[in-house]
Design an enzyme around this catalytic site. Structure first.
Site: not given
Length: 370
Positions: A15, A75, A94, A96, A178, A240, A270, A300
């Site tokens: 990505r 990431k 992101y 995390h 989600i 989550l 993650d 990922n």
């Protein structure tokens, strides 16, 4: 503001955090963009497209970190990048952090401004920058479960939807958010018998309304989970807790009751994973076995469908990136509570409580900086 777009260096992460169209939008708002060479190649966006959009190109990540006021990733920064991060530099990606003490300490040491995609939060609790990647990861989770149930992949040899006269696979999805709803939709669409578990009655009522007849929303508790796990052909972890480590809901003892050749897919990896036996894997080596159960724990997952993921991510992140660039981080947080909630580490202080709690660090409210 000078905005930097970095090439992802995590294993098989293809990505990129901004498309050429995003560069055009940044330029229209008066900002310069510096893109690391080949940053978009894995997702099908060529350097020439970024140049045509108005970006300058950099040969190395060091040049991007050196020149830019705000750097953007998909990431989290990797260890090789820690020393490049400067005091007061905005890192927007992101992060995390609650599952990554090494990175947390590195960002504290850098005294940078670290804003996490995953903790930008609306007043209603929605996490707008997690949604697109959660949709991708949820849909992929069902696909991966189907693949790894095949015998050449180590599975027991079950077709997710069965065929005429043959029972379909039983899939358990833990979490009705989600990720969970997208995983359940895909599994249901393939014809599996799907149980989706959640602890929120309102969410269960919603799922009961919108999901197809082969999906069964149930109140989650340890007894129900233990019973279903023993019957399941595949279990998808979609739990989550925003910004915090995921709870370990599927224990080693539960795992021992699962069928040999069954599959678990831990989408929460993650944030540390929601299965006791989980450990992060990569697209290069995605699975391992414990007690005969195939574990898929790629940290990922959306990186495998980089073109789709990049477009979806840019759609979500770009308005926030432009606002931060237009106003500067402090004013953006003063005027937009969603961005303020994204503050994780500011000038060497941990400003997100779940991260501080995860590692026993001092917590400093973001309001102290505003």
């Amino acid at each position: 503001m000078f905005v930097g777009i970095l090439k992802e260096i995590k294993v098989l992460e293809n990505r990129v955090c901004m498309t050429p169209a995003g560069v055009i939008a940044m330029k229209k708002n008066g900002h310069d963009v510096l893109v690391e060479k080949n940053a978009g190649a894995g997702a099908g966006f060529l350097d020439a497209e970024y140049v045509a959009a108005g970006a300058a190109m950099a040969d190395t990540p060091a040049q991007v970190f050196e020149k830019c006021d705000m750097v953007m990733h998909v990431k989290e920064p990797q260890p090789s990048e820690y020393d490049y991060i400067r005091e007061d530099q905005i890192v927007f990606t992101y992060l995390h952090l609650a599952a990554d003490e090494q990175q947390t300490n590195a960002l504290i040491k850098s005294k940078s401004i670290d804003i996490a995609y995953e903790t930008i939060e609306r007043d209603n609790g929605a996490l707008p920058l997690l949604v697109p990647m959660s949709e991708v990861a949820g849909r992929m989770a069902a696909q991966e479960a189907a693949k790894y149930l095949e015998m050449p992949q180590g599975g027991m040899g079950i077709l997710l939807g069965g065929v005429t006269g043959v029972e379909p696979a039983t899939i358990v999805v833990i979490g009705g958010g989600i990720v969970g709803i997208n995983a359940a939709k895909m599994a249901c669409g393939l014809g599996a018998k799907v149980y989706i578990l959640d602890t929120n009655l309102e969410r269960l009522a919603y799922l009961d309304d919108v999901m197809p007849a082969n999906c069964f929303p149930l109140m989650s508790n340890a007894a129900v989970l233990a019973e279903l796990v023993a019957r399941a052909d595949a279990v998808i972890g979609a739990v989550l807790v925003a910004g915090a480590k995921a709870p370990k809901l599927l224990t080693r003892e539960m795992l021992k009751t699962m069928k040999k050749g069954s599959v678990i897919v831990d989408v929460a990896i993650d944030q540390g994973g929601c299965f006791e036996t989980s450990k992060a894997t990569t697209h290069a080596d995605p699975t391992f076995e414990v007690d005969g159960v195939v574990h898929y724990c790629v940290a990922n997952m959306p990186g495998a469908v980089a073109r789709t993921s990049t477009a979806a991510l840019t759609n979500a992140t770009l308005p926030y990136a432009i606002e931060i660039a237009n106003k500067g981080w402090k004013r953006a947080m003063q005027e937009n509570k969603e961005i303020k909630r994204g503050a994780n580490v500011i000038k060497g202080q941990v400003t997100y409580k779940a991260v501080a709690d995860a590692f026993g660090l001092d917590y400093t409210p973001i309001e102290n900086f505003l």
